[in-house]
Design a protein around this motif. Structure first.
Motif, short mmCIF file in Angstrom:
data_model
loop_
_atom_site.label_atom_id
_atom_site.label_comp_id
_atom_site.label_asym_id
_atom_site.label_seq_id
_atom_site.Cartn_x
_atom_site.Cartn_y
_atom_site.Cartn_z
N GLU A 176 33.98 56.66 42.76
CA GLU A 176 36.16 56.26 43.06
C GLU A 176 36.14 54.96 42.27
O GLU A 176 37.16 54.78 42.24
N GLN A 177 35.84 55.48 41.16
CA GLN A 177 36.12 54.24 39.53
C GLN A 177 37.21 54.61 39.75
O GLN A 177 38.24 53.59 39.74
N SER A 178 38.36 55.76 39.56
CA SER A 178 39.82 56.17 39.42
C SER A 178 40.62 55.17 40.62
O SER A 178 41.54 54.52 40.31
N ARG A 179 40.06 55.33 41.69
CA ARG A 179 40.71 55.20 42.71
C ARG A 179 40.97 53.60 43.09
O ARG A 179 41.69 52.40 43.29
N LEU A 180 39.49 53.05 42.58
CA LEU A 180 39.39 51.15 42.53
C LEU A 180 40.42 50.96 41.45
O LEU A 180 40.68 49.82 41.19
N SER A 181 40.48 51.58 40.42
CA SER A 181 41.23 51.04 38.54
C SER A 181 42.43 51.14 38.91
O SER A 181 43.39 50.24 38.89
N ARG A 182 43.10 53.01 40.19
CA ARG A 182 44.25 52.28 40.53
C ARG A 182 44.93 50.65 41.66
O ARG A 182 45.96 50.30 41.80
N LYS A 183 44.12 51.03 42.27
CA LYS A 183 44.48 50.20 43.73
C LYS A 183 44.40 49.40 43.27
O LYS A 183 44.97 47.78 43.82
N TYR A 184 42.92 48.35 42.23
CA TYR A 184 43.02 47.20 41.95
C TYR A 184 44.31 46.63 41.37
O TYR A 184 44.47 45.81 40.67
N GLY A 185 44.70 47.80 40.29
CA GLY A 185 45.21 47.50 38.89
C GLY A 185 46.29 47.18 39.61
O GLY A 185 47.33 46.41 38.74
N ARG A 186 47.09 47.81 40.75
CA ARG A 186 48.36 48.14 41.25
C ARG A 186 48.53 46.63 41.21
O ARG A 186 49.33 45.63 41.66
N TYR A 187 47.36 45.99 42.75
CA TYR A 187 47.30 44.66 42.89
C TYR A 187 47.72 43.53 41.70
O TYR A 187 47.97 42.89 42.25
N CYS A 188 46.47 43.83 40.91
CA CYS A 188 46.97 43.17 40.00
C CYS A 188 47.52 42.49 38.85
O CYS A 188 47.94 41.73 38.51
N ILE A 189 48.55 43.82 38.92
CA ILE A 189 49.84 43.97 37.73
C ILE A 189 50.52 42.85 38.70
O ILE A 189 51.85 42.05 38.41
N ASN A 190 50.54 42.67 40.18
CA ASN A 190 51.86 42.16 40.61
C ASN A 190 51.02 40.89 41.21
O ASN A 190 51.83 39.90 41.74
N SER A 191 49.89 40.23 40.51
CA SER A 191 49.13 39.29 40.74
C SER A 191 50.65 37.37 40.50
O SER A 191 50.60 36.63 41.19
N THR A 192 50.93 37.49 39.01
CA THR A 192 51.88 36.21 38.51
C THR A 192 52.92 36.43 39.57
O THR A 192 52.76 35.98 39.77
N ARG A 193 53.92 37.71 39.94
CA ARG A 193 54.82 37.33 40.62
C ARG A 193 54.38 37.12 41.91
O ARG A 193 54.97 36.39 42.50
N SER A 194 53.23 37.10 42.98
CA SER A 194 53.01 37.02 44.14
C SER A 194 52.50 35.49 43.83
O SER A 194 52.91 34.39 44.80
N SER A 195 51.55 34.96 42.71
CA SER A 195 51.84 33.40 42.58
C SER A 195 53.10 32.63 42.87
O SER A 195 53.24 31.59 43.09
N ILE A 196 54.33 33.27 41.70
CA ILE A 196 55.77 32.57 41.92
C ILE A 196 56.10 32.00 43.16
O ILE A 196 56.86 31.15 43.14
N ILE A 197 55.72 33.12 43.62
CA ILE A 197 56.55 32.95 45.66
C ILE A 197 55.71 32.14 46.26
O ILE A 197 56.41 31.42 47.09
N ILE A 198 54.82 32.25 46.33
CA ILE A 198 53.37 31.73 46.88
C ILE A 198 53.63 29.72 46.43
O ILE A 198 54.48 28.44 47.44
#
Length: 410
Positions: free
Chosen positions: A157-179
């Motif tokens: 599951e390493q590749s899927r964990l990397s892909r899914k959490y990578g997508r979530y983390c790259i969006n973290s800054t935009r998410s924080s700004i909206i909050i």
């Protein structure tokens, strides 16, 4: 004389018995710790799935999405009423005066949040929830008593964990700004619905999850080693290596997500394929076309290749984190609108990127767009970049042709 020998032997036996008792107690303690760690790892996974479900139930409706769990628990009238209540909440500025006595908050005109902003804020949390509920939790429950299965789980599951959490983390800054921009709205929404945690406290849980796996697997490997279970210790250590690899990827994505002045939704650009430093130089292209950088002197550049785009950035010093320079957006290319020229005169380390434009008869070079010349550190490095970009260009063309055929048949 004989009595002294006997006393010595008895004393030695007593010491041996004490040592064995101490070793036995220490082993029982380590065994108990091993079972506790395994049970806690599975239990925290269950709790994590519950937390993800709560976050989806609370905030997906604000994005205009009704979660599966809500559909199962509500009939059509209840769903209609719930949507009406959420609509009233999203237009909270019109009824703020009646709620102010309960919350002590005063929302200014226009502070209500749009469904698109909420969708951007929560990122792919729904996908992560489904993944852990249907894949990670069931497999972890089966692997709890078998170190080899635990290793296989995290390796596969390493590749899927990397892909899914990578997508979530790259969006973290935009998410924080909206909050931050809508914190009064979310505070009122939390109060009116009786939520225990703030929205930022709920949405940070996925970012913390890989760290929790790291802690558990590291402790499990050490405990097995203390017990002399060397094979199990190795299995947990290999599982830990997979998590560390996924964590490195997500940390990189988090760093890229902090890019300044970027107009792109980086979470929607596909997987991160390649990154690295290069030089962008100026000058004249063929037919007198100027280079994209006005100066003829080479300037340093950081390249980031996604499945759908190539992003060029410059780096600046980051005083807070010296090892992680700040990225500042310069420009980007959509890979379905570029052509790469890998031979530039006698310069074996350089390649060109030509931007294309769509015409009635197909794609051609954009007349008003400057050519971008990129100089790599070596010929081998250039070949790697050209190959990686061209592979994605070909894949995009293939998918475009397939979609075109499907639409023509339909």
């Amino acid at each position: 004389m004989m009595s002294h020998i006997v006393e010595h032997l008895v004393s030695g036996l007593q010491n041996d018995l004490c040592m064995k008792k101490e070793e036995s107690a220490a082993r029982r303690k380590s065994e108990a710790q091993l079972y506790r760690l395994l049970a806690e790892m599975v239990e925290t996974e269950r709790k994590y799935v519950q937390d993800l479900e709560e976050a989806c139930d609370y905030y997906l409706p604000l994005a205009g999405i009704v979660s599966h769990r809500q559909i199962q628990s509500l009939d059509r009238r209840q769903i209609k009423n719930k949507k009406r209540n959420l609509s009233q909440c999203s237009s909270v500025t019109t009824s703020c005066s009646s709620q102010e006595s309960f919350t002590g908050l005063s929302l200014e005109r226009g502070e209500n949040i749009s469904p698109a902003e909420v969708r951007c804020m929560v990122g792919n949390i729904e996908d992560i929830r489904d993944y852990h509920k249907k894949v990670m939790l069931p497999r972890m429950e089966k692997a709890a008593e078998n170190a080899q299965l635990m290793r296989i789980l995290f390796e596969t599951e390493q590749s899927r964990l990397s892909r899914k959490y990578g997508r979530y983390c790259i969006n973290s800054t935009r998410s924080s700004i909206i909050i931050d921009q809508n914190i009064k709205f979310f505070s009122l929404y939390q109060f009116n619905n009786g939520h225990k945690l703030r929205v930022d406290a709920m949405l940070i849980k996925p970012i913390q999850r890989l760290t929790r796996y790291h802690m558990f697997l590291s402790s499990l490997s050490k405990t097995c080693q203390d017990l002399g279970l060397l094979e199990d210790s190795t299995e947990f250590s290999l599982a830990l290596s997979s998590i560390l690899s996924a964590a490195r990827h997500t940390n990189t994505m988090m760093w890229i997500g902090k890019m300044e002045n970027c107009p792109l939704d980086l979470s929607g650009q596909g997987q991160l394929l390649k990154q690295g430093n290069a030089l962008v130089s100026g000058g004249k292209g063929r037919n007198g076309k100027r280079w994209s950088i006005g100066s003829q002197l080479p300037s340093s550049c950081f390249l980031i290749l996604f499945q759908q785009s190539l992003v060029l950035c410059r780096t600046t010093e980051n005083m807070a984190e010296p090892d992680s320079p700040s990225l500042v957006y310069s420009k980007h290319f959509c890979l379905n609108q570029v052509r790469v020229r890998d031979v530039v005169a006698e310069d074996l380390n350089t390649f060109e990127i030509h931007k294309l434009e769509r015409t009635a008869v197909g794609m051609k070079k954009a007349e008003d767009e400057p050519v971008t010349r990129i100089e790599c550190g070596s010929e081998e490095e250039k070949i790697e970049w050209v190959s990686a970009i061209n592979d994605e260009v070909k894949d995009l063309k293939f998918f475009a042709k397939r979609l075109s055929r499907e639409f023509s048949f339909s």
